[in-house]
Design a protein around this motif. Structure first.
Motif, PDB file in Angstrom:
ATOM      1  N   VAL A  27     -21.654  -1.480  -6.551  1.00 19.77           N
ATOM      2  CA  VAL A  27     -21.174  -1.904  -5.230  1.00 19.77           C
ATOM      3  C   VAL A  27     -21.056  -0.634  -4.405  1.00 19.77           C
ATOM      4  N   GLN A  83      -6.886  -2.299  -3.984  1.00 25.27           N
ATOM      5  CA  GLN A  83      -6.042  -3.413  -3.525  1.00 25.27           C
ATOM      6  C   GLN A  83      -6.836  -4.707  -3.417  1.00 25.27           C
ATOM      7  N   ALA A  84      -8.092  -4.605  -2.954  1.00 25.39           N
ATOM      8  CA  ALA A  84      -8.906  -5.819  -2.803  1.00 25.39           C
ATOM      9  C   ALA A  84      -9.237  -6.422  -4.167  1.00 25.39           C
ATOM     10  N   TYR A  96     -11.255   4.952  -2.726  1.00 27.32           N
ATOM     11  CA  TYR A  96     -10.620   4.293  -1.591  1.00 27.32           C
ATOM     12  C   TYR A  96      -9.567   3.310  -2.100  1.00 27.32           C
ATOM     13  N   GLN A 100     -13.617  -4.372   4.492  1.00 28.21           N
ATOM     14  CA  GLN A 100     -12.543  -4.732   3.567  1.00 28.21           C
ATOM     15  C   GLN A 100     -12.731  -6.165   3.065  1.00 28.21           C
ATOM     16  N   SER A 157       0.842  -1.186   0.000  1.00 25.67           N
ATOM     17  CA  SER A 157       0.000   0.000   0.000  1.00 25.67           C
ATOM     18  C   SER A 157       0.879   1.240   0.000  1.00 25.67           C
ATOM     19  N   ASP A 166     -13.122  -7.891  -0.819  1.00 26.38           N
ATOM     20  CA  ASP A 166     -12.404  -9.059  -1.345  1.00 26.38           C
ATOM     21  C   ASP A 166     -13.387 -10.099  -1.877  1.00 26.38           C
TER      22      ASP A 166
END
Lengths: 403, 403
Positions: free
Chosen positions: A204, A133-134, A128, A104, A18, A108
């Motif tokens: 989402v 990253q997810a 975000y 989080q 990150s 995922d």
């Protein structure tokens, strides 16, 4: 054997440290006033209520709380979510609620069930970072959605339909978004949902900050406007504690079974102990008393930062005053680069997150995220004063635009 | 819009409801004596020690325990794992320890970092079903590893090298495996590691049951014999409580960064509160006193089941007496099908898991998994007596082999 026997999956090329964590390593120095973190104030954690709830759970239901538990989540907590969602305008059944390890994990699971290598996913600009990253390990192609001070714009969906057929979903944070703090009006929500439906792009909707409004609650959720086409993510991290890692996914019936199977494969279930303790804390309306205290605290901090920004930031700086949440999003005067200035700022005693960290593409180098929830109002004023001096000095050194 | 806007990822075709969960729905009826579950006995949960630890954490470190925390895990707990691993013959540094939500999450992270669509992964026959579920979304091809009463056989790796080049890893449970209860001798471990090294196939060693030995501890870990080529998974679920969802991954230095990034993307971090409470419970040697009590209890149960099996099961039934762990693995006489008999058994008052649930390919329909840790010795004898009557009746009805 000296050669490595390990072969890593192609998707690991998309997994990276990150940028924010790397930035926090620079900024986390003694004596530095940090506006960088995204942490809720530890002063808001209801320690006594949690302690009493731990005692009650271990006195009355220890054998169940310490045993394996259903992957769907603790039934009374799922019922609580049903009631909570009704308050946000969305009528659901408990069979649509999946308890997760913070929202989080919801991101995922959504990525695992929906993202495909090479398939587009729409994201706000900026958005975000943790969501990028997810989704990244599932190798989507990110498409930036045109956005303004209210968030995503309806024509972004027309563009997706034209330029990115087969887009799996658009990821949006309508309430006091991280990092910009912006909130979507009721009218914009209607327009966005209509455009998304017309384009056939589901949503989402991530809502970690919606309860942290200052003067008026945000408009009803996107999910309430398009229940069959929206996955909704909620969290207890900002209104209770992040240390229990408790969030939830509310999913259309057609998606729920695969999200549940993904959850089961990922970690069997969210800790039953944590779910029961949080339920014990909140079951009798605790949050109705607790959240207004958080709002009052964060609003006072927001006010302190707003005043300090007006007083100390150089002409040409721009920002909107956030109506909730945890962040100011500031655009520095032309010619300044927030990332380039970070080390100077930290040396002078103040830290922030350069906004560039939050863009999937084409970062705005002038943008900066400032958190107002971690420091006291007095420290916030001090921090912004230092930041102002750093920016004024940088402008003085910058080459003057030719007249 | 009436058509669904959702497009699910190809990998969801590989995600299915757990066969065991479906079986447990059949077997979970009032009055049925269940040998089916894989749950540790709730009588072993140290409720008072956990309550005291919750109090200490919330009295002395609440603000830290309830805040966001490092993705790697709580530093003192990681140091504890280092000491624990030294006891298992493996010298590591804390920088190789990643705290996870149970070892199930370790399996998911390993899958995410290592598995690739179409790339082979070796698994024992039979093996832990949850591992197949964890790896499945990453679309590996499972290759069954030849196994016997000690577990995987060394020639399995020669076969992988020949028939499945590019195998990402072999997943093995050397200690009191679920479902078979088998344990690998020191000599077999040496042979397996030598064969794996020669074939260039690294190992994922799962060890949830290793502490539950009855007369002698199992031989040193595979990881200690090939540290650079083994990822090791540990868990607190069987020795303390599964309800806190705490496990850990010990990874070679070269793999750790990607596993950490996968963890961060999956849920930011394991609940800090849970890590601190478990650390408070175990830091002064609690498990050195607690685990022997679990061993004594499970050994008495094992003895009760062994005696009952000898007394009640029909001739032609086969089993090995487990030297640790939670399960007997029984092979029924020729002509019987454990799945076909399940409803009859449940109607008669006893439940088990048909062994077929644990095979990636070519299930052995005669095999049955019986747990001896949930019921008391008296109930175990009762349950096995019922099972014996069901099996005898089924044999009486089965067509007689022609002489």
């Amino acid at each position: 054997m000296s050669a490595s026997p390990w072969i890593q999956a192609r998707r690991t090329a998309r997994m990276n440290p990150s940028l924010i964590r790397e930035i926090l390593k620079i900024t986390d120095r003694p004596g530095v006033l940090s506006l960088a973190g995204g942490l809720p104030s530890a002063d808001t954690f209801p320690i006594e209520a949690i302690q009493a709830a731990c005692d009650r759970v271990l006195s009355t239901q220890a054998r169940e709380a310490l045993q394996y538990a259903p992957s769907e989540g603790f039934a009374p907590l799922r019922d609580w979510v049903v009631a909570k969602m009704a308050g946000l305008g969305l009528n659901i059944s408990a069979s649509q609620v999946l308890v997760t390890n913070g929202s989080q994990q919801g991101l995922d699971l959504v990525g695992k069930v929906m993202c495909e290598a090479g398939a587009p996913v729409g994201v706000e600009t900026p958005t975000y970072l943790g969501a990028l990253q997810a989704f990244n390990p599932y190798e989507p192609i990110f498409k930036s959605l045109a956005s303004d001070h209210e968030g995503v714009r309806p024509e972004a969906f027309t563009a997706l339909e034209r330029e990115a057929p087969g887009t799996r979903f658009a990821y949006v944070l309508p309430n006091f978004q991280n990092p910009t703090g912006r909130v979507m009006s009721a009218q914009r929500r209607d327009e966005v949902v209509a455009a998304a439906q017309a384009a056939g792009v589901p949503l989402v909707e991530d809502n970690p900050y919606g309860d942290l409004w200052f003067d008026a609650p945000p408009a009803a959720s996107l999910a309430s406007r398009w229940p069959a086409g929206t996955v909704y993510l909620g969290s207890f991290s900002k209104v209770l504690t992040p240390g229990f890692r408790l969030g939830y996914v509310v999913a259309p019936t057609e998606l729920y079974p695969k999200l549940l199977q993904a959850k089961q494969a990922a970690d069997l279930h969210t800790p039953g102990f944590n779910q029961r303790v949080v339920y014990e804390v909140i079951k009798d309306g605790f949050l109705d008393r607790h959240i207004p205290e958080i709002r009052a605290r964060y609003k006072a901090n927001r006010d302190a930062m707003a005043e300090a920004l007006r007083q100390h930031l150089p002409q040409g700086s721009e920002w909107l005053e956030p109506q909730g949440g945890m962040f100011f999003w500031v655009r520095l005067p032309e010619g300044l680069d927030a990332m380039a200035l970070l080390e100077t700022a930290v040396a002078a005693g103040v830290a922030y997150v350069p906004g560039a960290a939050f863009f999937a593409h084409q970062a705005d180098v002038r943008s900066v995220r400032l958190s107002y929830v971690t420091l006291t109002p007095e420290r916030i004023r001090e921090a912004v004063a230092i930041l102002g001096r750093v920016l004024h000095a940088a402008l003085d050194q910058a080459p003057q635009p030719t007249p």
